[in-house]
Motif scaffolding. Sequence first.
Motif, short mmCIF file in Angstrom:
data_model
loop_
_atom_site.label_atom_id
_atom_site.label_comp_id
_atom_site.label_asym_id
_atom_site.label_seq_id
_atom_site.Cartn_x
_atom_site.Cartn_y
_atom_site.Cartn_z
N ARG A 32 -11.66 31.32 -97.84
CA ARG A 32 -11.95 30.13 -98.38
C ARG A 32 -13.25 29.41 -97.75
O ARG A 32 -14.03 29.18 -98.66
CB ARG A 32 -10.86 29.13 -97.78
N ASP A 36 -16.45 28.42 -99.98
CA ASP A 36 -17.14 26.98 -99.64
C ASP A 36 -18.65 27.34 -99.15
O ASP A 36 -19.26 26.26 -98.72
CB ASP A 36 -16.15 26.34 -98.45
N ARG A 65 -24.53 26.67 -94.35
CA ARG A 65 -24.19 26.19 -95.72
C ARG A 65 -25.18 25.55 -96.49
O ARG A 65 -25.03 25.87 -97.83
CB ARG A 65 -22.93 25.19 -95.13
#
Length: 116
Positions: A32, A36, A65
């Motif tokens: 996950r 993401d 990220r």
Amino acid sequence: MTGENAASAPIEWLTLPELAEAVGETVGRVRRMLDDRQFAAVRRDGVLRVPAAFVVEGRPLSSLRGTLFVLHDAGFTDDEAIDWLFAPEETIGVPPIDALRQGRKSEVRRVAATLA
């Protein structure tokens, strides 16, 4: 070959189970986290792997990220993003991953945004 630049040291890779152990999560949770964009992964020898440099003190590198989003917006695949992050970048003076680990995310993202 992905992640093997003549001008830089070879990348240390983690499999998903190794990454899960490094960040104290389950493999499902790590998947996950990949979805993401907290990490980028590539298949090497048929196994999904993540650069170990993406983990700092048992946590995902916090500036990674947003940087991955910028690179993907510029059309980069995960493979290409990892190559760029680990290659020496003349305008930054070091490979972008090193600059991110030094807290220089704005500088890295500014350069990444020009790559589109």
